[in-house]
Design a protein around this motif. Structure first.
Motif, PDB file in Angstrom:
ATOM      1  N   MET A  98      43.564  41.072  40.278  1.00 31.79           N
ATOM      2  CA  MET A  98      43.524  42.501  40.455  1.00 31.79           C
ATOM      3  C   MET A  98      44.186  42.901  41.759  1.00 31.79           C
ATOM      4  O   MET A  98      44.794  43.948  41.843  1.00 31.79           O
ATOM      5  CB  MET A  98      42.078  42.985  40.437  1.00 31.79           C
ATOM      6  N   TYR A 100      47.867  44.391  41.936  1.00 27.38           N
ATOM      7  CA  TYR A 100      48.076  45.698  41.324  1.00 27.38           C
ATOM      8  C   TYR A 100      47.357  46.799  42.089  1.00 27.38           C
ATOM      9  O   TYR A 100      47.692  47.954  41.960  1.00 27.38           O
ATOM     10  CB  TYR A 100      47.594  45.699  39.872  1.00 27.38           C
ATOM     11  N   GLY A 102      38.926  46.158  37.326  1.00 31.11           N
ATOM     12  CA  GLY A 102      39.342  44.777  37.091  1.00 31.11           C
ATOM     13  C   GLY A 102      39.411  44.438  35.614  1.00 31.11           C
ATOM     14  O   GLY A 102      40.369  43.822  35.141  1.00 31.11           O
ATOM     15  N   ARG A 103      38.411  44.856  34.860  1.00 33.51           N
ATOM     16  CA  ARG A 103      38.380  44.589  33.417  1.00 33.51           C
ATOM     17  C   ARG A 103      39.499  45.369  32.711  1.00 33.51           C
ATOM     18  O   ARG A 103      40.151  44.851  31.808  1.00 33.51           O
ATOM     19  CB  ARG A 103      37.014  44.966  32.839  1.00 33.51           C
ATOM     20  N   LEU A 131      42.438  46.234  33.946  1.00 28.36           N
ATOM     21  CA  LEU A 131      43.713  45.544  34.195  1.00 28.36           C
ATOM     22  C   LEU A 131      43.807  44.234  33.421  1.00 28.36           C
ATOM     23  O   LEU A 131      44.867  43.874  32.909  1.00 28.36           O
ATOM     24  CB  LEU A 131      43.901  45.316  35.692  1.00 28.36           C
ATOM     25  N   GLU A 132      42.683  43.533  33.312  1.00 24.46           N
ATOM     26  CA  GLU A 132      42.654  42.281  32.541  1.00 24.46           C
ATOM     27  C   GLU A 132      42.951  42.544  31.061  1.00 24.46           C
ATOM     28  O   GLU A 132      43.791  41.875  30.452  1.00 24.46           O
ATOM     29  CB  GLU A 132      41.282  41.631  32.688  1.00 24.46           C
ATOM     30  N   LEU A 133      42.279  43.536  30.466  1.00 21.56           N
ATOM     31  CA  LEU A 133      42.498  43.869  29.057  1.00 21.56           C
ATOM     32  C   LEU A 133      43.917  44.363  28.813  1.00 21.56           C
ATOM     33  O   LEU A 133      44.557  43.989  27.830  1.00 21.56           O
ATOM     34  CB  LEU A 133      41.494  44.935  28.593  1.00 21.56           C
ATOM     35  N   GLY A 150      46.632  43.676  30.556  1.00 22.77           N
ATOM     36  CA  GLY A 150      47.562  42.554  30.654  1.00 22.77           C
ATOM     37  C   GLY A 150      47.520  41.643  29.432  1.00 22.77           C
ATOM     38  O   GLY A 150      48.543  41.105  29.005  1.00 22.77           O
ATOM     39  N   LYS A 151      46.351  41.487  28.852  1.00 21.50           N
ATOM     40  CA  LYS A 151      46.185  40.581  27.707  1.00 21.50           C
ATOM     41  C   LYS A 151      46.590  41.231  26.378  1.00 21.50           C
ATOM     42  O   LYS A 151      47.233  40.600  25.544  1.00 21.50           O
ATOM     43  CB  LYS A 151      44.721  40.132  27.621  1.00 21.50           C
ATOM     44  N   LEU A 175      52.283  46.066  32.384  1.00 25.20           N
ATOM     45  CA  LEU A 175      51.110  45.467  31.737  1.00 25.20           C
ATOM     46  C   LEU A 175      50.988  45.889  30.271  1.00 25.20           C
ATOM     47  O   LEU A 175      50.495  45.135  29.442  1.00 25.20           O
ATOM     48  CB  LEU A 175      49.833  45.834  32.494  1.00 25.20           C
TER      49      LEU A 175
END
Length: 188
Positions: free
Chosen positions: A1, A4, A76-77, A79-81, A83-84, A136
């Motif tokens: 994180m 970004y 954080g979640r 950005l993670e989602l 990106g995935k 992303l």
């Protein structure tokens, strides 16, 4: 994180500042005459709900009032989602996909989320105006309309924006902050 966070901070603070700018109306309405040659407008708007699930504690580390919602998706979640999956499902228009509406129908985009969004008509879907979000989301090329937004395009939480279905055929709408939020409208 972390990598970004700095990019997001400056841009999202700017978006929040525009959204909080009282000098520009955040809820424009479309008005059309009914005289010769003017488009008739239906009296009952077709609602397009805009939603997100931002967690104000983590999103507001980017700047004050980036999120005014107590959602359950942390930055954080998010950005993670993104990106995935190249999207975050809780950030969407409803209805989504494709709808049909008579020419003259007012589309009323209502922001039920905690972040600023747009409901921008674009010729072709593309990225928004935030480069790191575009990357992303897998939409590196911005829709040109997203790079030339007027203040009235930004819809603050709790506000709405009206836009008429102006012609027969396909019209595309997207959020220029979160470019996976899309709707195709077929004017009939």
């Amino acid at each position: 994180m972390g990598r970004y966070n700095l990019m997001a901070a400056g841009v999202l603070i700017a978006v929040a500042a525009v959204a909080c700018d009282d000098s520009q109306p955040m809820t424009p309405t479309a008005s059309r005459g009914t005289g010769d040659g003017a488009m008739a407008v239906r009296q009952d708007p077709r609602t397009v709900n805009i939603t997100d699930a931002c967690d104000s504690t983590t999103f507001n580390t980017l700047g004050p009032n980036t999120c005014i919602h107590d959602g359950d998706v942390t930055l954080g979640r998010f950005l993670e989602l993104l990106g995935k999956h190249h999207q975050v499902d809780r950030w969407h228009f409803a209805p989504a996909g494709t709808i049909s509406a008579p020419v003259g129908t007012i589309l009323r985009a209502v922001n039920h989320g905690g972040e600023v969004h747009t409901f921008t008509e674009v010729d072709e879907f593309g990225g928004g105006f935030l480069e790191f979000i575009n990357k992303l989301a897998g939409t590196p090329v911005p829709a040109p309309e997203c790079l030339a937004l007027a203040n009235s395009e930004f819809i603050a939480p709790g506000a709405f924006r009206d836009d008429p279905v102006e012609f027969h055929g396909v019209q595309h709408y997207q959020c220029c902050v979160h470019p996976w939020m899309r709707l195709t409208v077929v004017g009939r």
